[in-house]
Design a protein around this motif. Structure first.
Motif, mmCIF file in Angstrom:
data_model
loop_
_atom_site.group_PDB
_atom_site.id
_atom_site.type_symbol
_atom_site.label_atom_id
_atom_site.label_comp_id
_atom_site.label_asym_id
_atom_site.label_seq_id
_atom_site.Cartn_x
_atom_site.Cartn_y
_atom_site.Cartn_z
ATOM 1 N N ALA A 96 0.894 -1.192 0.059
ATOM 2 C CA ALA A 96 0.181 -0.215 0.021
ATOM 3 C C ALA A 96 1.051 1.288 -0.030
ATOM 4 O O ALA A 96 1.893 1.146 0.493
ATOM 5 C CB ALA A 96 -1.086 -0.112 1.216
ATOM 6 N N TYR A 97 0.482 2.396 -0.751
ATOM 7 C CA TYR A 97 1.081 3.745 -0.711
ATOM 8 C C TYR A 97 0.365 4.719 -0.341
ATOM 9 O O TYR A 97 -0.870 4.741 -1.030
ATOM 10 C CB TYR A 97 1.992 3.666 -1.866
ATOM 11 C CG TYR A 97 1.130 3.446 -3.212
ATOM 12 C CD1 TYR A 97 0.762 4.741 -4.082
ATOM 13 C CD2 TYR A 97 1.040 2.474 -3.802
ATOM 14 C CE1 TYR A 97 -0.048 4.621 -5.115
ATOM 15 C CE2 TYR A 97 0.215 2.225 -4.987
ATOM 16 C CZ TYR A 97 -0.387 3.447 -5.593
ATOM 17 O OH TYR A 97 -0.943 3.150 -6.727
ATOM 18 N N TRP A 98 0.618 5.711 0.165
ATOM 19 C CA TRP A 98 0.150 7.245 0.150
ATOM 20 C C TRP A 98 0.961 8.232 -0.131
ATOM 21 O O TRP A 98 2.000 8.021 0.116
ATOM 22 C CB TRP A 98 -0.419 7.370 1.652
ATOM 23 C CG TRP A 98 -1.514 6.188 2.362
ATOM 24 C CD1 TRP A 98 -2.549 6.585 2.052
ATOM 25 C CD2 TRP A 98 -1.084 5.086 2.900
ATOM 26 N NE1 TRP A 98 -3.283 5.087 2.537
ATOM 27 C CE2 TRP A 98 -2.501 4.402 3.116
ATOM 28 C CE3 TRP A 98 -0.056 4.472 2.946
ATOM 29 C CZ2 TRP A 98 -2.502 3.189 3.722
ATOM 30 C CZ3 TRP A 98 -0.036 3.082 3.654
ATOM 31 C CH2 TRP A 98 -1.369 2.517 3.807
ATOM 32 N N GLN A 99 0.522 9.125 -0.951
ATOM 33 C CA GLN A 99 1.305 10.432 -1.081
ATOM 34 C C GLN A 99 0.509 11.665 -1.035
ATOM 35 O O GLN A 99 -0.364 11.761 -1.518
ATOM 36 C CB GLN A 99 2.026 10.385 -2.662
ATOM 37 C CG GLN A 99 2.942 11.369 -3.038
ATOM 38 C CD GLN A 99 3.738 11.114 -4.383
ATOM 39 O OE1 GLN A 99 2.886 10.696 -5.339
ATOM 40 N NE2 GLN A 99 4.645 11.596 -4.486
ATOM 41 N N TRP A 100 1.198 12.465 -0.439
ATOM 42 C CA TRP A 100 0.539 13.894 0.134
ATOM 43 C C TRP A 100 1.538 14.879 -0.479
ATOM 44 O O TRP A 100 2.582 15.021 -0.220
ATOM 45 C CB TRP A 100 0.459 14.179 1.602
ATOM 46 C CG TRP A 100 -0.230 13.085 2.307
ATOM 47 C CD1 TRP A 100 -1.694 13.282 2.404
ATOM 48 C CD2 TRP A 100 -0.068 11.803 2.993
ATOM 49 N NE1 TRP A 100 -2.207 12.287 3.243
ATOM 50 C CE2 TRP A 100 -1.012 11.455 3.764
ATOM 51 C CE3 TRP A 100 1.197 11.375 3.013
ATOM 52 C CZ2 TRP A 100 -1.063 10.001 4.221
ATOM 53 C CZ3 TRP A 100 1.302 10.220 3.650
ATOM 54 C CH2 TRP A 100 0.163 9.742 4.265
ATOM 55 N N LEU A 101 0.730 15.623 -1.509
ATOM 56 C CA LEU A 101 1.417 16.754 -2.281
ATOM 57 C C LEU A 101 1.007 18.125 -1.940
ATOM 58 O O LEU A 101 -0.215 18.323 -1.680
ATOM 59 C CB LEU A 101 1.048 16.333 -3.821
ATOM 60 C CG LEU A 101 1.173 15.261 -4.624
ATOM 61 C CD1 LEU A 101 0.477 15.371 -6.213
ATOM 62 C CD2 LEU A 101 2.697 14.867 -4.791
ATOM 63 N N ARG A 102 2.164 18.880 -1.637
ATOM 64 C CA ARG A 102 1.623 19.970 -0.994
ATOM 65 C C ARG A 102 2.619 21.062 -1.582
ATOM 66 O O ARG A 102 3.547 20.718 -2.278
ATOM 67 C CB ARG A 102 2.066 20.218 0.532
ATOM 68 C CG ARG A 102 1.056 19.360 1.375
ATOM 69 C CD ARG A 102 -0.497 19.887 1.355
ATOM 70 N NE ARG A 102 -1.092 19.063 2.133
ATOM 71 C CZ ARG A 102 -2.006 17.809 1.765
ATOM 72 N NH1 ARG A 102 -1.638 17.586 0.377
ATOM 73 N NH2 ARG A 102 -2.613 17.131 2.449
ATOM 74 N N ASN A 103 2.201 22.304 -1.535
ATOM 75 C CA ASN A 103 3.261 23.505 -2.181
ATOM 76 C C ASN A 103 4.884 23.369 -1.936
ATOM 77 O O ASN A 103 5.544 23.674 -2.821
ATOM 78 C CB ASN A 103 2.834 24.781 -1.986
ATOM 79 C CG ASN A 103 1.381 25.282 -2.502
ATOM 80 O OD1 ASN A 103 0.946 24.247 -3.499
ATOM 81 N ND2 ASN A 103 0.711 25.861 -1.995
ATOM 82 N N HIS A 104 5.041 23.015 -0.656
ATOM 83 C CA HIS A 104 6.531 23.056 -0.116
ATOM 84 C C HIS A 104 6.944 21.757 -0.622
ATOM 85 O O HIS A 104 8.513 21.449 -0.358
ATOM 86 C CB HIS A 104 6.302 23.177 1.459
ATOM 87 C CG HIS A 104 5.485 22.147 2.203
ATOM 88 N ND1 HIS A 104 4.369 22.158 2.326
ATOM 89 C CD2 HIS A 104 6.298 20.902 2.663
ATOM 90 C CE1 HIS A 104 4.037 21.277 2.998
ATOM 91 N NE2 HIS A 104 4.917 20.423 3.243
ATOM 92 N N GLY A 105 6.486 20.546 -0.869
ATOM 93 C CA GLY A 105 7.023 19.423 -1.283
ATOM 94 C C GLY A 105 5.849 18.135 -1.191
ATOM 95 O O GLY A 105 4.700 18.454 -1.237
ATOM 96 N N SER A 106 6.469 16.810 -0.981
ATOM 97 C CA SER A 106 5.702 15.754 -1.016
ATOM 98 C C SER A 106 6.006 14.929 -0.020
ATOM 99 O O SER A 106 7.470 14.665 0.453
ATOM 100 C CB SER A 106 5.665 14.980 -2.467
ATOM 101 O OG SER A 106 6.977 14.290 -2.700
#
Length: 401
Positions: free
Chosen positions: A160-170
């Protein structure tokens, strides 16, 4: 090269001319071909490298089919010829169904089947030459010479994998659970530290978790990986070993700092190994460790030069290997010199990539110790043979499509 390996090469070259690629429909096909040459002053590495060896050939072809925006199927077949360890027979490197969910800046998914294990920065893509930090990976982290390469690259189970993308990075989280399976002979020899065990080694359970952070510009990457492996040994006929267990817990910490022309990469590992109930070998707990640091300079877009320092110890409490060497003196038909229990090396390398499809590399290794050097290429290692200090020169040409 064996007939099957030649057949796979023909398929790769044929498919490389086919108009199948990312963005050209639901099916994408890619692959790679690499040929290496190795020359060593002492000790063999992937064939008789003391005489010059061409026994490093890597062929691979992979395909990904998008069933729907939420479901895709992916597989890769690899043929690897590497001295006495790998004979070039094609094998399924990975093959899985990938079910994913995208909600704004959050991506989540699960892969069912045989998947690459996320370890450090390079384990998932180590088969493709252009993604590696050299011809030979830093062996303290990405061990290849002990026969456990396949075990740590493709494992059957659920990931399983989760990725959170934000303005400052991931920020990415990977979690994998392996299903029980019989382990290959070379993996068995590496886990037991014995080359001729008659029984079978089974994977009882395995888990892996990695947390990876990357800032928005890719200038900084940080990762932490924890792996847990539990194995069980079933003795064979007239076996000198009794039923036993080998457990491994490993922690890998990774960091990389990038600029346009420079990169600095460092990774370290600490492995706790526990063996018990094998009869002739007392229960043991050993802390194995290693690290590397590599600086890379890119004077031009198509050229790169790197310098790497790599260290490994089979036992932190016996860094010169003398106590472990004495322990093997008590075992029948196996004698090992102290240099078999550590390996430290400097590596200087250069790469030229005239276009995205072609990559040529050369590197020189100055090595002290043989702990991570293939034993199958060096039968003298089991009779206290081999040289503690030696040099290795490597060349490789790779084609990717």
């Amino acid at each position: 090269m064996k007939t099957r390996a030649r057949g796979l090469l023909g398929c790769i070259l044929l498919l490389s001319a086919a108009p199948l690629g990312a963005g050209e429909g639901p099916l994408a096909v890619h692959g790679f071909v690499s040929q290496g040459y190795l020359q060593s002053s002492h000790n063999n590495y992937y064939g008789e490298s003391t005489r010059g060896s061409w026994d490093l050939t890597e062929l691979g072809i992979n395909a990904r089919y998008s069933v729907s925006p939420a479901l895709s199927l992916a597989a890769q077949v690899v043929s690897r010829r590497a001295g006495e360890m790998y004979d070039g027979d094609p094998r399924l490197d990975y093959g899985f169904a990938d079910l994913r969910y995208l909600d704004g800046a959050t991506l989540a998914g699960v892969r069912i089947g045989r998947s690459k294990i996320p370890i450090g920065f390079f384990n998932e893509t180590r088969d493709v030459a252009a993604t590696r930090p050299g011809i030979l990976l830093p062996q303290s982290i990405y061990v290849e010479g002990l026969g456990i390469r396949d075990f740590y690259t493709g494992v059957d189970g659920i990931n399983a994998y989760w990725q959170w993308l934000r303005n400052h990075g991931s920020l990415q989280l990977d979690l994998g659970v392996a299903v029980p399976a019989d382990l290959q002979d070379e993996t068995k020899a590496a886990f037991l530290r014995l080359p001729r065990a008659r029984g079978d080694l089974e994977l009882d359970e395995g888990q892996n978790i990695r947390l990876l952070y990357e800032d928005a510009g890719g200038r900084l990457r940080l990762a932490a990986t924890y792996s847990r492996v539990r194995t069980r040994y079933r003795p064979g006929v007239e076996d000198s070993l009794a039923a036993g267990r080998t457990d491994v817990d490993a922690l890998v910490l990774s960091a990389e700092w990038n600029r346009e022309r420079y990169s600095l990469t460092a990774e370290g590992v600490r492995r706790e190994l526990r063996t018990r109930d094998y009869g002739i070998v007392d229960a043991r707990e050993v802390t194995e460790a290693g690290f590397y640091i590599q600086g890379t300079w890119r004077p031009r877009r198509d050229w790169s030069v790197f310098l790497r320092y790599d260290r490994h110890w089979d036992d932190l409490d016996d860094r010169n290997g003398r106590r472990q060497s004495a322990l093997f003196d008590t075992l029948p038909n196996v004698d090992r010199a102290p240099h078999r229990f550590f390996q430290h090396q400097w590596t200087l390398g250069a790469g030229w990539q005239p276009d995205p499809a072609w990559l040529l590399r050369a590197e020189w290794h100055h090595i002290h110790g043989t702990a991570l050097t293939p034993a199958l290429d060096n039968p003298a290692f089991d009779d206290k043979g081999g040289r503690a200090r030696w040099d290795l020169f490597a060349l490789q040409v790779s084609y990717m499509f």
